[in-house]
Design an enzyme around this catalytic site. Structure first.
Site, PDB file in Angstrom:
ATOM      1  N   GLU A  48      29.459 -22.233   9.983  1.00  0.00           N
ATOM      2  CA  GLU A  48      29.296 -21.219  11.017  1.00  0.00           C
ATOM      3  C   GLU A  48      30.416 -21.462  12.028  1.00  0.00           C
ATOM      4  O   GLU A  48      30.623 -22.607  12.456  1.00  0.00           O
ATOM      5  CB  GLU A  48      27.952 -21.355  11.745  1.00  0.00           C
ATOM      6  CG  GLU A  48      27.776 -20.241  12.781  1.00  0.00           C
ATOM      7  CD  GLU A  48      26.590 -20.422  13.721  1.00  0.00           C
ATOM      8  OE1 GLU A  48      26.008 -21.528  13.755  1.00  0.00           O
ATOM      9  OE2 GLU A  48      26.259 -19.457  14.428  1.00  0.00           O
ATOM     10  N   ARG A 272      22.809 -35.517   4.631  1.00  0.00           N
ATOM     11  CA  ARG A 272      23.771 -35.350   5.702  1.00  0.00           C
ATOM     12  C   ARG A 272      24.418 -36.695   6.004  1.00  0.00           C
ATOM     13  O   ARG A 272      23.782 -37.732   5.851  1.00  0.00           O
ATOM     14  CB  ARG A 272      22.936 -34.969   6.919  1.00  0.00           C
ATOM     15  CG  ARG A 272      23.478 -33.956   7.800  1.00  0.00           C
ATOM     16  CD  ARG A 272      22.573 -33.804   9.023  1.00  0.00           C
ATOM     17  NE  ARG A 272      23.355 -33.066   9.979  1.00  0.00           N
ATOM     18  CZ  ARG A 272      23.270 -31.746  10.115  1.00  0.00           C
ATOM     19  NH1 ARG A 272      22.375 -31.075   9.427  1.00  0.00           N
ATOM     20  NH2 ARG A 272      24.053 -31.131  10.955  1.00  0.00           N
ATOM     21  N   LYS A 282      27.023 -30.683  15.994  1.00  0.00           N
ATOM     22  CA  LYS A 282      27.917 -29.753  16.692  1.00  0.00           C
ATOM     23  C   LYS A 282      27.413 -29.453  18.098  1.00  0.00           C
ATOM     24  O   LYS A 282      28.204 -29.344  19.030  1.00  0.00           O
ATOM     25  CB  LYS A 282      27.993 -28.443  15.904  1.00  0.00           C
ATOM     26  CG  LYS A 282      29.124 -28.396  14.905  1.00  0.00           C
ATOM     27  CD  LYS A 282      29.449 -26.956  14.565  1.00  0.00           C
ATOM     28  CE  LYS A 282      29.088 -26.640  13.132  1.00  0.00           C
ATOM     29  NZ  LYS A 282      29.362 -25.242  12.748  1.00  0.00           N
TER      30      LYS A 282
END
Length: 576
Positions: A48, A272, A282
RNA sequence: UGGGCGAUCGUCUAAUGGUAGGACAAUGCCCUUUGGAGGCAUUUGUCCAGGUUCGAAUCCUGGUCGCCCAGCCA
């Protein structure tokens, strides 16, 4: 490497062996059984554009691009740009730059927003088949109707609207007849599902926001869950690798794909990346930037790819690291030492050596002629003879590292002290004779004598010295600013905080130290921003973009391993 | 206490019913014109309890522990 532990070849020229992992096993099996017929393996990396890429994304990129490449497939770079309120062109640009820098080339550049018309058509289709409805409940009410982890949800009163009414309302939502938040389009699935994602998830929300690519063309935007699976399907992605938290969403993606009868992409989740002393979120990284706890996204202390790049990290080392850590479904935290190891390993092989004195101490060679200067031939990289040699000026007055002289040497201290003979690297043997102190008692000068027969660093009589030290000629030295970086956080797990505190309370107050009086050998004046060096016996450094010819600025990428520091630490501990 | 996922050296990760291996870290020694690099060696591990089997990290049962999910974020 044994027969029972086969490993894939060195794919990216990193020198690191890639661990076998379950992702590769699955793809290899699908290739073997020709699950997709003649179609090639297709993957995608779907960020994104709401922030900068970090080392955690590097792992995903290496998996998405690396695995496809390994099986002769292709990878798309797709921006999942379904939320105009958080996304910006700046991020779109930086992400492309960082993926390329890491060393990967995408097959197609895609945007979820390219699929908005198709997604809308499909939504219409679901409305027409009674699989979706317009809900007038507020966000709050929808939450209340959703139930909890242990209690089923309740149907919305609008769930039984007629298809005609739903169609009319949805079309008018798209036309802009309604204000933000007044209605949503929901999938009609099962409000009692134990999987909360299946409790009539929202497909579209009304957002009168300008999108960085589609402008004001749309005032309804699809939710990620409604867009992601279909985007994969449109691109005929065969293997859609993502992180573990999306496992619960898989049934939803499949539901949409089945209702629509479109290409079934296979999603596979992996863990992750977490790294000790490092924040990889983020949202939190954005907070560090916006609250000015770091200078910018590319602050050399940041785990962002642009931060690592500015710090002096190399794409080769990051790829080798990602290959070494592999992938699994286990939550864990990789030691930061692992990353640092692969970076040192890469730079040790490739970085040019230079001599730089960070904390200068004047050294005067009493028996060396005051008006003389000579040039020593020095290897640019002892690990790589093809790197050639250079000439380094030598004269009567030099700078050495303050740490390299002790008036009262502790045990096992092999460097210079009164009466002790050491080697000046690539130059001469010297013996310390006396010191000059200022009024406060600080040593400001060390006087020594040299052995002219030891030119180049060896004595013809075969006499050995215990230590070799770096130096720069005082008359020829150039000055530079050196920025020494350390861990940004104090704790192995930065999110391990006291009640009521946030991660910022774990920030290391000494994560950067700026040195202004460093003395460097003159060849370093030719360095260009981004050039990487090993300052011998000190560490790896990289010329910062802030650098100007008048004010050179070097960032320390990593210090060299220092076994004396370890020994000194041991001695200090022992004396307590 | 609903659902999903998981548990192998200190850390990351292999072994897919048949010798628990590698990397990082650590320790010791050797080597060294970087106390760097390199070489050699060593230490440490299958969450627990049962079961199946000639044989279990792997299969079964029951526990324990950890992570994720209740955005009109992704």
């Amino acid at each position: 490497m044994t027969d029972s532990n086969p490993q894939s070849p060195d794919l990216h020229g990193t020198g690191a062996r890639t661990q076998n992992n379950f992702l590769r096993d699955i793809i290899a099996e699908d290739v073997r059984t020709r699950k997709y017929g003649d179609a090639q393996i297709q993957t995608r990396f779907p960020p994104e554009p709401n922030g900068y890429l970090h080392i955690g994304h590097a792992k995903a990129i290496c998996i998405d691009f690396g695995l496809a490449d390994e099986f002769g497939g292709k990878t798309n770079l797709r921006f999942d740009d379904t939320n105009p309120e958080k996304e910006e062109q700046e991020y779109v640009d930086s992400i492309q730059k960082d993926v390329r820098w890491l060393g990967f080339q995408w097959e197609r550049l895609c945007y979820a927003s390219d699929y908005f018309p198709q997604l809308y058509e499909w939504a219409l289709q679901l409305v027409k088949t009674g699989k979706a409805y317009v809900d007038d409940l507020s966000a709050d009410e929808i939450r209340q109707h959703r139930g909890t982890l242990t209690e089923p949800g309740k149907d919305s009163p609008y769930r039984t609207r007629s298809i005609e009414e739903n169609l009319d309302l949805f079309i008018r939502m798209k036309q802009g007849d309604f204000p933000d938040g007044s209605r949503v389009l929901r999938a009609k699935i099962d409000m009692a599902s134990p999987n909360i994602n299946m409790r009539d998830p929202v497909m579209y929300r009304i957002l009168h926001a300008s999108h960085q690519r589609t402008g004001d063309q749309w005032c309804i935007y699809p939710m990620y869950d409604y867009a992601h699976g279909q985007s994969d399907s449109i691109e005929r992605v065969t293997h859609s690798m993502c992180t573990l938290e999306f496992a619960d969403h898989q049934p939803l993606y499949r539901w949409y794909i089945e209702q629509l009868g479109i290409f079934p992409t296979q999603q596979i989740e992996f863990d992750r990346l977490n790294i000790t002393y490092t924040l990889l979120s983020k949202r939190k990284l954005l907070q560090l930037v916006s609250e000015k706890r770091v200078s910018a996204w590319d602050d050399p202390r940041m785990p962002t790819l642009c931060g690592l790049r500015r710090r002096g990290f190399t794409p080769e080392a990051i790829r080798a690291f990602c290959a070494a850590i592999g992938a699994s479904r286990t939550n864990g935290s990789t030691d930061i030492e692992m990353l640092e190891h692969f970076q040192r390993d890469d730079l040790n092989r490739r970085a040019s050596r230079a001599m730089a004195v960070l904390h200068p101490l004047k050294l005067v060679i009493d028996n060396y002629p005051a008006d003389k200067a000579e040039f020593m031939e020095v290897a640019n990289n002892p690990e790589d003879p093809s790197a050639g040699t250079r000439q380094v000026p030598f004269s009567r007055e030099l700078y050495i590292e303050q740490d390299d002289f002790r008036e009262l040497p502790p045990p096992k201290y092999y460097r210079l002290s009164p009466g002790k003979e050491v080697r000046l690297r690539n130059a001469y043997f010297i013996t310390a004779q006396s010191v000059v102190k200022d009024s406060a008692g600080n040593i400001v000068e060390v006087h020594c004598t040299y052995d002219p027969a030891s030119r180049g660093g060896n004595s013809p009589d075969g006499r050995k010295v215990k230590s070799t030290m770096h130096w720069v000629s005082a008359a020829h030295a150039i000055s530079a600013e050196i920025r020494l970086y350390d861990k940004l956080f104090l704790k192995p797990d930065p999110s391990d905080v006291e009640e009521g505190q946030d991660v910022l309370s774990n920030l290391n107050p000494n994560s950067v130290e700026i040195l202004t009086g460093a003395k460097l050998e003159p060849s370093l004046a030719n360095a260009r921003p981004g050039d990487r060096f090993q300052f011998e016996r000190v560490g790896y450094f990289c010329l910062d973009p802030d650098s100007t010819p008048a004010n050179l600025v070097f960032n320390r990428t990593l210090p060299l391993k220092d076994s004396w520091a370890k020994e000194a630490g041991r001695q200090q501990k022992g004396s307590k």
